[in-house]
Motif scaffolding. Sequence first.
Motif, PDB file in Angstrom:
ATOM      1  N   TYR A  74      38.000  38.243  34.585  1.00 30.17           N
ATOM      2  CA  TYR A  74      37.825  38.102  36.028  1.00 30.17           C
ATOM      3  C   TYR A  74      38.818  37.058  36.507  1.00 30.17           C
ATOM      4  O   TYR A  74      39.338  36.264  35.706  1.00 30.17           O
ATOM      5  CB  TYR A  74      36.389  37.661  36.370  1.00 30.17           C
ATOM      6  N   TYR A  75      39.102  37.019  37.790  1.00 33.97           N
ATOM      7  CA  TYR A  75      39.926  35.953  38.353  1.00 33.97           C
ATOM      8  C   TYR A  75      39.117  35.135  39.358  1.00 33.97           C
ATOM      9  O   TYR A  75      39.038  33.926  39.261  1.00 33.97           O
ATOM     10  CB  TYR A  75      41.192  36.508  39.002  1.00 33.97           C
ATOM     11  N   HIS A  76      38.496  35.809  40.310  1.00 34.38           N
ATOM     12  CA  HIS A  76      37.735  35.119  41.360  1.00 34.38           C
ATOM     13  C   HIS A  76      36.278  34.963  40.932  1.00 34.38           C
ATOM     14  O   HIS A  76      35.674  35.902  40.443  1.00 34.38           O
ATOM     15  CB  HIS A  76      37.793  35.916  42.672  1.00 34.38           C
ATOM     16  N   GLU A  77      35.731  33.773  41.157  1.00 38.62           N
ATOM     17  CA  GLU A  77      34.326  33.544  40.840  1.00 38.62           C
ATOM     18  C   GLU A  77      33.418  33.868  42.023  1.00 38.62           C
ATOM     19  O   GLU A  77      32.304  34.343  41.837  1.00 38.62           O
ATOM     20  CB  GLU A  77      34.100  32.084  40.452  1.00 38.62           C
ATOM     21  N   GLU A 103      36.129  36.210  30.167  1.00 32.30           N
ATOM     22  CA  GLU A 103      37.112  35.125  30.272  1.00 32.30           C
ATOM     23  C   GLU A 103      37.837  35.191  31.604  1.00 32.30           C
ATOM     24  O   GLU A 103      38.004  36.267  32.180  1.00 32.30           O
ATOM     25  CB  GLU A 103      38.147  35.216  29.143  1.00 32.30           C
ATOM     26  N   PHE A 104      38.277  34.040  32.066  1.00 29.38           N
ATOM     27  CA  PHE A 104      39.159  33.967  33.216  1.00 29.38           C
ATOM     28  C   PHE A 104      40.497  34.570  32.805  1.00 29.38           C
ATOM     29  O   PHE A 104      40.980  34.308  31.701  1.00 29.38           O
ATOM     30  CB  PHE A 104      39.355  32.503  33.646  1.00 29.38           C
ATOM     31  N   GLY A 105      41.088  35.382  33.668  1.00 27.65           N
ATOM     32  CA  GLY A 105      42.398  35.955  33.380  1.00 27.65           C
ATOM     33  C   GLY A 105      43.252  35.972  34.629  1.00 27.65           C
ATOM     34  O   GLY A 105      42.805  36.398  35.690  1.00 27.65           O
ATOM     35  N   ASP A 106      44.445  35.482  34.510  1.00 24.15           N
ATOM     36  CA  ASP A 106      45.367  35.437  35.654  1.00 24.15           C
ATOM     37  C   ASP A 106      46.260  36.671  35.637  1.00 24.15           C
ATOM     38  O   ASP A 106      47.445  36.599  35.331  1.00 24.15           O
ATOM     39  CB  ASP A 106      46.195  34.155  35.604  1.00 24.15           C
ATOM     40  N   PHE A 107      45.652  37.812  35.949  1.00 21.67           N
ATOM     41  CA  PHE A 107      46.368  39.078  35.985  1.00 21.67           C
ATOM     42  C   PHE A 107      46.467  39.544  37.435  1.00 21.67           C
ATOM     43  O   PHE A 107      45.477  39.522  38.166  1.00 21.67           O
ATOM     44  CB  PHE A 107      45.647  40.143  35.149  1.00 21.67           C
ATOM     45  N   ASN A 113      43.182  40.984  44.221  1.00 21.01           N
ATOM     46  CA  ASN A 113      42.088  41.802  44.731  1.00 21.01           C
ATOM     47  C   ASN A 113      41.107  40.911  45.483  1.00 21.01           C
ATOM     48  O   ASN A 113      40.687  39.879  44.962  1.00 21.01           O
ATOM     49  CB  ASN A 113      41.369  42.504  43.574  1.00 21.01           C
ATOM     50  N   THR A 114      40.718  41.303  46.683  1.00 14.70           N
ATOM     51  CA  THR A 114      39.733  40.533  47.441  1.00 14.70           C
ATOM     52  C   THR A 114      38.315  41.008  47.164  1.00 14.70           C
ATOM     53  O   THR A 114      37.360  40.324  47.498  1.00 14.70           O
ATOM     54  CB  THR A 114      40.010  40.626  48.958  1.00 14.70           C
ATOM     55  N   LEU A 115      38.175  42.177  46.558  1.00 16.89           N
ATOM     56  CA  LEU A 115      36.853  42.694  46.226  1.00 16.89           C
ATOM     57  C   LEU A 115      36.549  42.371  44.774  1.00 16.89           C
ATOM     58  O   LEU A 115      37.426  41.937  44.036  1.00 16.89           O
ATOM     59  CB  LEU A 115      36.805  44.203  46.498  1.00 16.89           C
ATOM     60  N   PRO A 116      35.310  42.551  44.338  1.00 13.36           N
ATOM     61  CA  PRO A 116      35.000  42.280  42.933  1.00 13.36           C
ATOM     62  C   PRO A 116      35.905  43.120  42.026  1.00 13.36           C
ATOM     63  O   PRO A 116      35.945  44.340  42.147  1.00 13.36           O
ATOM     64  CB  PRO A 116      33.539  42.710  42.804  1.00 13.36           C
ATOM     65  N   ALA A 117      36.636  42.451  41.166  1.00 16.74           N
ATOM     66  CA  ALA A 117      37.629  43.131  40.334  1.00 16.74           C
ATOM     67  C   ALA A 117      37.637  42.525  38.937  1.00 16.74           C
ATOM     68  O   ALA A 117      37.604  41.302  38.782  1.00 16.74           O
ATOM     69  CB  ALA A 117      39.012  43.010  40.967  1.00 16.74           C
ATOM     70  N   ILE A 118      37.686  43.426  37.948  1.00 17.15           N
ATOM     71  CA  ILE A 118      37.764  42.985  36.562  1.00 17.15           C
ATOM     72  C   ILE A 118      38.827  43.780  35.825  1.00 17.15           C
ATOM     73  O   ILE A 118      39.200  44.869  36.239  1.00 17.15           O
ATOM     74  CB  ILE A 118      36.409  43.097  35.835  1.00 17.15           C
ATOM     75  N   LEU A 119      39.302  43.207  34.755  1.00 22.08           N
ATOM     76  CA  LEU A 119      40.235  43.870  33.851  1.00 22.08           C
ATOM     77  C   LEU A 119      39.561  43.910  32.490  1.00 22.08           C
ATOM     78  O   LEU A 119      39.169  42.864  31.970  1.00 22.08           O
ATOM     79  CB  LEU A 119      41.558  43.114  33.793  1.00 22.08           C
ATOM     80  N   LEU A 120      39.391  45.104  31.954  1.00 22.06           N
ATOM     81  CA  LEU A 120      38.763  45.274  30.650  1.00 22.06           C
ATOM     82  C   LEU A 120      39.811  45.556  29.591  1.00 22.06           C
ATOM     83  O   LEU A 120      40.572  46.509  29.708  1.00 22.06           O
ATOM     84  CB  LEU A 120      37.768  46.439  30.687  1.00 22.06           C
ATOM     85  N   GLU A 121      39.836  44.720  28.585  1.00 23.54           N
ATOM     86  CA  GLU A 121      40.624  44.991  27.377  1.00 23.54           C
ATOM     87  C   GLU A 121      39.631  45.557  26.380  1.00 23.54           C
ATOM     88  O   GLU A 121      38.689  44.878  25.973  1.00 23.54           O
ATOM     89  CB  GLU A 121      41.269  43.716  26.836  1.00 23.54           C
ATOM     90  N   ASN A 122      39.789  46.812  26.005  1.00 23.40           N
ATOM     91  CA  ASN A 122      38.767  47.558  25.283  1.00 23.40           C
ATOM     92  C   ASN A 122      39.004  47.662  23.783  1.00 23.40           C
ATOM     93  O   ASN A 122      38.509  48.591  23.147  1.00 23.40           O
ATOM     94  CB  ASN A 122      38.645  48.949  25.907  1.00 23.40           C
ATOM     95  N   GLY A 123      39.740  46.746  23.228  1.00 21.88           N
ATOM     96  CA  GLY A 123      40.048  46.735  21.810  1.00 21.88           C
ATOM     97  C   GLY A 123      41.549  46.608  21.607  1.00 21.88           C
ATOM     98  O   GLY A 123      42.330  46.819  22.532  1.00 21.88           O
ATOM     99  N   TYR A 124      41.944  46.246  20.413  1.00 21.15           N
ATOM    100  CA  TYR A 124      43.356  46.033  20.079  1.00 21.15           C
ATOM    101  C   TYR A 124      43.921  47.264  19.377  1.00 21.15           C
ATOM    102  O   TYR A 124      43.422  47.669  18.320  1.00 21.15           O
ATOM    103  CB  TYR A 124      43.519  44.810  19.184  1.00 21.15           C
ATOM    104  N   ILE A 125      44.945  47.835  19.979  1.00 16.65           N
ATOM    105  CA  ILE A 125      45.531  49.039  19.397  1.00 16.65           C
ATOM    106  C   ILE A 125      46.306  48.755  18.115  1.00 16.65           C
ATOM    107  O   ILE A 125      46.555  49.665  17.338  1.00 16.65           O
ATOM    108  CB  ILE A 125      46.430  49.793  20.401  1.00 16.65           C
TER     109      ILE A 125
END
Length: 158
Positions: A74-77, A103-107, A113-125
């Motif tokens: 996430y970026y925004h709390e 975790e906090f992520g600066d992506f 994004n001004t709306l609730p936004a997340i980035l999912l890393e779904n495993g390591y390729i």
Amino acid sequence: PPRSTLFPYTTLFRSRATLEQYGVNVVMTRTSDHIVYLDNIPKIAQANHADASISFHFDSAPSANSANGLTAYYYHENNGSLDLATAVNDQMNSLPVTNRGVEFGDFLVIRKNTLPAILLENGYINSDHDFKYIQKASYREELATDVRLGLEQYFKTH
């Protein structure tokens, strides 16, 4: 195909189908392997009046087998992003890869994004452990279900 291009789309399509079965209107930023500039991703979500934005990724470490697991960033709390990341991540504890938590992520896609936004890393390729699961349709199916359950939990309180 190389490991880096094989699974994001099947995961996205599985997640879209799972969410649509429950009446969710899903807006995809892309449905094929073409460039969508990162600046445009938050704009697409906002232009479509999305209630939440989820960016799906598979991670890679600088050297093979040096990292593994999934993470919800996430970026925004204060706009619901942290709560969204927590709700989705809490559903992922039964997946067969390590849950690295929230975790906090600066992506850019979540920062702009001004709306609730997340980035999912779904495993390591490039982790043999994670990849053995990532390549299975059952993993992507369970991941899609977990995302749906996490969204459901988040929207119960928001």
